[in-house]
Structures are given as C-alpha cells and as structure tokens.
Design a protein around this motif. Structure first.
Motif, short mmCIF file in Angstrom:
data_model
loop_
_atom_site.label_atom_id
_atom_site.label_comp_id
_atom_site.label_asym_id
_atom_site.label_seq_id
_atom_site.Cartn_x
_atom_site.Cartn_y
_atom_site.Cartn_z
N LEU A 1 59.35 39.67 43.11
CA LEU A 1 59.82 39.29 44.43
C LEU A 1 58.65 38.66 45.18
O LEU A 1 57.66 39.35 45.47
N ARG A 2 58.73 37.37 45.47
CA ARG A 2 57.65 36.63 46.13
C ARG A 2 57.77 36.79 47.64
O ARG A 2 58.70 36.26 48.25
N ASP A 3 56.81 37.51 48.24
CA ASP A 3 56.86 37.74 49.67
C ASP A 3 55.97 36.74 50.42
O ASP A 3 55.55 35.73 49.86
N LEU B 1 56.73 45.03 49.80
CA LEU B 1 56.95 43.67 50.26
C LEU B 1 56.28 43.50 51.63
O LEU B 1 56.44 44.36 52.49
N ILE B 2 55.58 42.39 51.83
CA ILE B 2 54.88 42.17 53.10
C ILE B 2 55.45 40.88 53.72
O ILE B 2 55.35 39.81 53.12
N PRO B 3 56.01 40.99 54.95
CA PRO B 3 56.72 39.85 55.54
C PRO B 3 55.84 38.76 56.15
O PRO B 3 56.33 37.68 56.46
N ILE B 4 54.54 39.02 56.34
CA ILE B 4 53.66 38.05 56.99
C ILE B 4 52.35 37.94 56.22
O ILE B 4 52.02 38.80 55.40
N ASP B 5 51.60 36.90 56.51
CA ASP B 5 50.27 36.74 55.92
C ASP B 5 49.31 37.59 56.75
O ASP B 5 49.00 37.26 57.89
N LEU B 6 48.90 38.71 56.17
CA LEU B 6 47.97 39.60 56.89
C LEU B 6 46.56 39.05 56.87
O LEU B 6 45.70 39.43 57.57
N VAL C 1 48.00 39.17 48.23
CA VAL C 1 48.29 40.47 47.62
C VAL C 1 49.33 40.24 46.53
O VAL C 1 50.25 39.44 46.70
N LYS C 2 49.18 40.93 45.39
CA LYS C 2 50.14 40.79 44.30
C LYS C 2 51.55 41.11 44.79
O LYS C 2 51.75 42.00 45.61
N ASP C 3 52.50 40.38 44.26
CA ASP C 3 53.90 40.58 44.63
C ASP C 3 54.51 41.72 43.83
O ASP C 3 54.11 41.99 42.70
N PRO C 4 55.52 42.38 44.42
CA PRO C 4 56.18 43.48 43.69
C PRO C 4 57.08 42.97 42.57
O PRO C 4 57.59 41.86 42.61
N ARG C 5 57.26 43.84 41.60
CA ARG C 5 58.20 43.62 40.50
C ARG C 5 59.29 44.68 40.60
O ARG C 5 59.04 45.78 41.07
N LEU C 6 60.47 44.32 40.11
CA LEU C 6 61.50 45.34 39.98
C LEU C 6 61.06 46.32 38.90
O LEU C 6 60.51 45.92 37.88
N VAL C 7 61.29 47.60 39.13
CA VAL C 7 60.96 48.63 38.15
C VAL C 7 62.22 48.84 37.31
O VAL C 7 63.23 49.36 37.81
N VAL C 8 62.18 48.41 36.07
CA VAL C 8 63.36 48.38 35.20
C VAL C 8 64.06 49.74 35.11
O VAL C 8 65.28 49.81 35.14
N ARG C 9 63.30 50.81 35.05
CA ARG C 9 63.93 52.13 34.91
C ARG C 9 64.52 52.64 36.24
O ARG C 9 65.13 53.69 36.29
N ASP C 10 64.33 51.86 37.32
CA ASP C 10 64.82 52.26 38.65
C ASP C 10 65.75 51.23 39.26
O ASP C 10 65.71 50.98 40.47
N LEU C 11 66.62 50.64 38.45
CA LEU C 11 67.57 49.64 38.96
C LEU C 11 68.95 50.25 39.13
O LEU C 11 69.29 51.26 38.51
N ASP C 12 69.74 49.62 39.98
CA ASP C 12 71.16 49.95 40.15
C ASP C 12 71.42 51.40 40.53
O ASP C 12 72.25 52.08 39.93
N ASN C 13 70.73 51.86 41.54
CA ASN C 13 70.98 53.19 42.09
C ASN C 13 71.97 53.02 43.24
O ASN C 13 71.60 52.62 44.34
N PHE C 14 73.23 53.28 42.93
CA PHE C 14 74.29 53.01 43.90
C PHE C 14 74.42 54.14 44.91
O PHE C 14 74.28 55.32 44.58
N ALA C 15 74.68 53.75 46.15
CA ALA C 15 74.89 54.68 47.25
C ALA C 15 76.23 54.35 47.88
O ALA C 15 76.89 53.38 47.48
N SER C 16 76.63 55.11 48.88
CA SER C 16 77.94 54.89 49.49
C SER C 16 78.06 53.52 50.15
O SER C 16 79.15 52.99 50.28
N ASN C 17 76.95 52.94 50.58
CA ASN C 17 77.03 51.64 51.26
C ASN C 17 76.19 50.55 50.59
O ASN C 17 75.79 49.59 51.24
#
Length: 142
Positions: free
Chosen positions: A104-106, A137-142, A111-127
């Motif tokens: 995910l390119r922020d 993830l960092i929304p601005i250039d610090l 700073v290195k960008d985050p990767r999806l953690v394959v063993r932690d995908l698709d954790n469904f919740a009520s919403n």
C-alpha cells in the motif's frame, strides 16, 4: 462525509490494521531508535510528532476506507487509488497476486510502505472487513 461513515454502525468499511510490530517500526522510523518495551512505543510516537493528537487521529482514520474490499478484490486492484475516510488516498501495488504480495503506497516517501500480511486477510466483522498490514500508513510527508 466520509468520516460520518466511521460513525455509522451500518456503514460498510474496510480497515487496514497495523500489527504490533508496525507501531515499533513507526517509532523507529520517527526517532531513529528501536523501542523494545511496548509500553513505550506510543509515547515515543507521540513525542516524535510533538504530541499532535490531530495528526494521530488523522493517521488512524487513514487506515479506513468505505466499502468492503476483500483480498480477492485487493489482488485485482493493482494501481487503484483508495480514498480513506479522512480524505487522503493511498495506492494499491500488487507485486505478486499468487503469493498475495501487496504493498500500500502512502504519502510518506521516506518510510517503507506497508504490505498486506497474508495470514491476516479477510477478517470479516458485522460492518465490513479488516486486513493486517506490516507498517502504519502515513497520510502526509512527515
């Protein structure tokens, strides 16, 4: 507003949830030092951003997007820009769909960008759904 979606219990959301190590990495990225004691990680991050709780809140909201994006959608979303509920966007970079290697390119280029953690995908919740990620993830250039 998009922020209103986070307050609406019936809104469908996708959350990219940093794991514990992600926060340690953020503290290191911001201070140049490893913080091994977990109880000191958040204080180190807050100190590094001058105690700016508005910025911390924006970072939290940057991890939430409207709609449900499961891993099959994410793996087919190379180059797609996702807008978070706080208004800033990040881009999906599918490196290898077979292995689930997705970055995910922020908005923080140093700073290195985050990767999806394959063993932690698709954790469904009520919403919606949440996916684990390896960094914050960092929304601005610090």
């Amino acid at each position: 507003t998009q922020l209103g979606a986070s307050l609406d219990p019936s809104a469908e959301l996708t959350v990219f949830l940093p794991n514990d190590r992600a926060f340690k990495r953020l503290a290191h990225d911001l201070t140049g030092k490893w913080v091994n004691d977990e109880s000191n990680v958040i204080p180190a991050i807050l100190d590094a951003v001058g105690g700016d709780l508005g910025l911390v809140n924006a970072v939290v909201e940057y991890h939430v997007v409207g709609g449900v994006i499961d891993s099959s959608i994410a793996l087919g979303a190379d180059g797609v820009s996702l807008t978070s509920i706080m208004g800033a966007s990040f881009t999906v970079d599918v490196r290898n769909p077979r292995s689930g290697n997705v970055v995910l390119r922020d908005n923080e280029p140093d700073v290195k960008d985050p990767r999806l953690v394959v063993r932690d995908l698709d954790n469904f919740a009520s919403n919606g759904v949440w996916h684990g990620i390896s960094r914050v993830l960092i929304p601005i250039d610090l």
